[in-house]
Every structure is written in structure tokens, then in C-alpha cells.
Scaffold this motif. Structure first.
Motif, PDB file in Angstrom:
ATOM      1  N   HIS A 241       0.834  -1.209   0.000  1.00 61.44           N
ATOM      2  CA  HIS A 241       0.000   0.000   0.000  1.00 61.44           C
ATOM      3  C   HIS A 241       0.867   1.256   0.000  1.00 61.44           C
ATOM      4  N   SER A 246      -0.975   4.074  -2.562  1.00 56.11           N
ATOM      5  CA  SER A 246      -2.416   3.850  -2.669  1.00 56.11           C
ATOM      6  C   SER A 246      -3.152   4.637  -1.594  1.00 56.11           C
ATOM      7  N   THR A 249      -6.616   0.240  -0.275  1.00 61.51           N
ATOM      8  CA  THR A 249      -6.249  -1.056  -0.852  1.00 61.51           C
ATOM      9  C   THR A 249      -7.153  -2.141  -0.292  1.00 61.51           C
ATOM     10  N   TYR A 289      -8.555  -4.529   4.531  1.00 62.52           N
ATOM     11  CA  TYR A 289      -8.348  -3.279   3.800  1.00 62.52           C
ATOM     12  C   TYR A 289      -7.208  -2.469   4.435  1.00 62.52           C
ATOM     13  N   ILE A 290      -6.545  -1.664   3.597  1.00 59.26           N
ATOM     14  CA  ILE A 290      -5.614  -0.653   4.079  1.00 59.26           C
ATOM     15  C   ILE A 290      -6.195   0.697   3.666  1.00 59.26           C
ATOM     16  N   SER A 292      -5.835   4.903   3.973  1.00 58.37           N
ATOM     17  CA  SER A 292      -5.006   6.030   4.352  1.00 58.37           C
ATOM     18  C   SER A 292      -5.797   7.013   5.208  1.00 58.37           C
TER      19      SER A 292
END
Length: 351
Positions: A241, A246, A249, A289-290, A292
Motif C-alpha cells: 500500500h 495507494s 487497498t 483493507y488498508i 489512508s
């Protein structure tokens, strides 16, 4: 990755005495023999030096007389767990790392794989579901607290994160929250930090993100459903990520559907092709999930939002949304058959 690996780089013409001094000084027990800037052509250990001396080689001779000219190396993309397993299987203490073009980019020692650096990234675990499909097991117990191999699934999940250096946890609760909070407390007895986020009404996985406190670390957040049993290397997903810059992700799984009949393709009444018992493959959402921090801060507070809709909205807004295929063990414990399978799998996986 060993931070001073560049200090053990030598050339084929380096004397055996100089190589031995480097091996002794840097305490890595190995020297990497390189041509040009980054082409690995050999490795030298103190054992290679001893065997060379016994054969009559002089310390002033070049190391290419004694070096291992076919050293084992590994792709830098391999996880720490995979590197550890490889070194243990081959009974070696260090492993050069190369990129996809075969260029030397690092060195991993067995000791490196046994030490874990702490990661400041927050981990958000969704544990508020009703677990309706697992009734009556969930009549008085939240689904993530059902025991698999003698431990609650939520504890197994947290332990997996801990093994990769994560220690800041946020747990979303709704159904029977006291069961979870009484067991884990503030996390101190598990050597972690836990902050609870209670949903008065279910907000969906995306909506729950808006309830996270202002004190949330600004590093990218890992979000996962609390009923997943997996040995995914979360650090590897996070590194992807960050490297790809990203915004959001989604981890995905390969899912195949086998059609037990011949499939007829055509236009109108005309048959254009007959495919006998085909297999169709798709990527499906793995519930990991990642996200931000900028995405989290942009969400409206206390509004229902599921993750697929969040990804669709952010993609339309011009944010970078990526998928990351995972190939490690993964099981969504949603049904009784899954729960029974988990009881066996957890012992084989050593979770």
C-alpha cells in the motif's frame, strides 16, 4: 533487513585475508561477492575460509578460489515468515535478497526474522456483528469471541498482528460488547493497546471508520473483519500500500466456479462456441483493507457506509484504489461448516 549489509560487499579479487577481516568485523558471518554494482556472484563464510586453508590456499589469494559460486538467494518481496522458513529448511543463517531483475538489494539473517520492529499503524477490527448464521452459538457470545482451538477468534487474529509488530488496536463493538471488553480490557495483559469504538446502530464497515477518535495515528490503517481466520502477512500488505502510494487497498481472494455442464455461447439462435465444464475465476473481497488517514478524515460522521461503496466513491473522486491478491490461508467463519473447519485448520496452521 540487515541495515549494514553493504559493509560486507567485496569483489572476486578481494583477498581471503580481507574477506575474513570483514566477516569478523561486521559480525554477520558472511561476505557477499559482487561484480559491478549489484550482481551477486558468490558468498564467503568463515567455514569457506577454513576449508580453503586446509586445502592449501593462501590468505593472500583472491576469494574466488574459495567462495560459494552458486549462493542461494531470495526475492525481496518474500515475507519475513517465508524467509525464515527457507533459512530453517536449508539450515543457513543468512540469505541475500534480490529484486525481480536479480540485482542484489539486501541481506536477511535468521536473527532478523526472529526480531519484530513495532509498527505504529493502527489496526481496526470489526467485531460488532450479530453472527446470526452461527446461532445458537452466538446467542450469548459475539461471533469473534467464539473459541477456535481453545482461544477466541479475536485473540488469534490479534496475536497474528502482534507477530508482525502491530500493537495499536481499535475494536468496533455493537452486539454484546461487554463480553469483548471484559476479556481484553485495555489490552495491557496482551502487551497491546486497545481503544473501543461502539456503534449504537450498525454503520457498516465504512461508516464505522468515522467513529475513530481524533487521536488516531496518521499512518495508514489496517481494517479487518473480526471473524476471519488467516495467516496473511499483514506487514507485506501494508508495505505494498505504501510503496504503491495507494489511498485505499482491498485484499482479494481468487475464487473459482466450476460449471458441471457444457456452456453454450452464441448470438441469437446461432451457437458460436461450446465450452465443456468450464471453470470461471474471479477476485472476491477478503474483508481486509488498508485505508489512508486522508480517506478516514473525509468520511461523514455516523452515517452508514459499506466498504464496496466507499471504494467506488473514492475511485470516482480520483483517489488511487488498488487490489492486493492474497494467497495465504484465509477462512471467513460465517457458517457452522466454516466454524467446524476452523477447529481443525487452526492446529495445522499453528495459529
Amino acid at each position: 533487513m540487515t541495515t549494514n549489509w553493504q559493509k560486507v560487499i567485496i569483489t572476486p579479487t578481494t583477498s581471503i585475508r580481507q574477506a575474513l577481516e570483514i566477516i569478523d568485523k561486521e559480525a554477520l558471518r558472511v561476505a557477499l561477492v559482487v561484480l559491478g554494482c549489484d550482481t551477486l556472484v558468490g558468498m564467503v563464510t568463515d567455514g569457506d575460509v577454513r576449508r580453503g586453508i586446509l586445502k592449501g590456499v593462501e590468505l593472500t589469494d583472491p576469494v574466488d578460489k574459495i567462495m560459494n559460486k552458486s549462493p542461494l538467494s531470495a526475492n525481496v518481496c518474500l515475507s519475513t515468515g517465508e524467509l525464515k522458513k527457507l533459512m530453517q529448511e536449508r539450515q543457513i543463517l543468512s540469505l541475500p535478497l534480490v529484486d525481480d531483475e536479480g540485482r542484489l538489494v539486501g541481506l536477511k539473517t535468521l536473527y532478523d526474522t526472529l526480531t519484530v520492529d513495532k509498527r505504529e499503524n493502527p489496526v481496526f477490527i470489526m467485531a460488532g456483528g450479530f453472527g446470526t448464521r452461527l446461532k445458537p452459538l452466538t446467542d450469548n457470545c459475539p461471533k469473534p469471541m467464539l473459541k477456535v482451538g481453545g482461544k477466541p477468534m479475536l485473540e488469534i487474529l490479534i496475536n497474528n498482528f502482534k507477530s508482525h509488530g502491530f500493537y495499536k488496536f481499535y475494536i468496533s463493538t455493537h452486539y454484546l460488547p461487554d463480553v469483548i471488553m471484559d476479556y481484553f480490557g485495555d489490552g495491557s495483559k496482551f502487551d497491546i493497546e486497545i481503544t473501543y469504538v461502539h456503534e449504537e446502530q450498525p454503520l457498516g464497515t465504512g461508516g464505522a471508520l468515522s467513529l475513530l477518535p481524533d487521536s488516531l495515528p496518521t499512518e495508514p490503517l489496517i481494517m479487518i473483519n473480526g471473524d476471519i481466520l488467516t495467516n496473511v502477512d499483514f506487514a507485506k500488505v501494508l508495505d505494498f500500500h505504501v510503496k504503491q502510494k495507494s489511498d485505499a487497498t482491498m485484499c482479494v481472494r481468487d475464487y473459482e466456479i466450476k460449471v458441471p455442464f457444457g456452456v453454450i455461447e452464441g448470438e441469437g439462435h446461432e451457437i458460436t462456441d461450446i465450452v465443456e465444464k468450464p471453470t470461471y475465476r474471479y477476485f472476491v473481497n477478503a474483508g481486509i483493507y488498508i485505508i489512508s488517514n486522508e480517506i478516514i478524515q473525509s468520511l461523514p460522521s455516523n452515517e452508514y457506509l459499506d466498504m464496496p461503496t466507499l471504494f467506488e466513491n473514492k475511485q470516482l473522486s480520483g483517489n488511487k484504489t488498488l487490489k492486493f491478491p492474497i494467497h495465504e490461508y484465509w477462512l471467513d467463519v460465517g457458517r457452522h461448516d466454516d466454524f467446524n473447519k476452523a477447529q481443525t485448520d487452526v492446529h495445522e496452521l499453528g495459529l
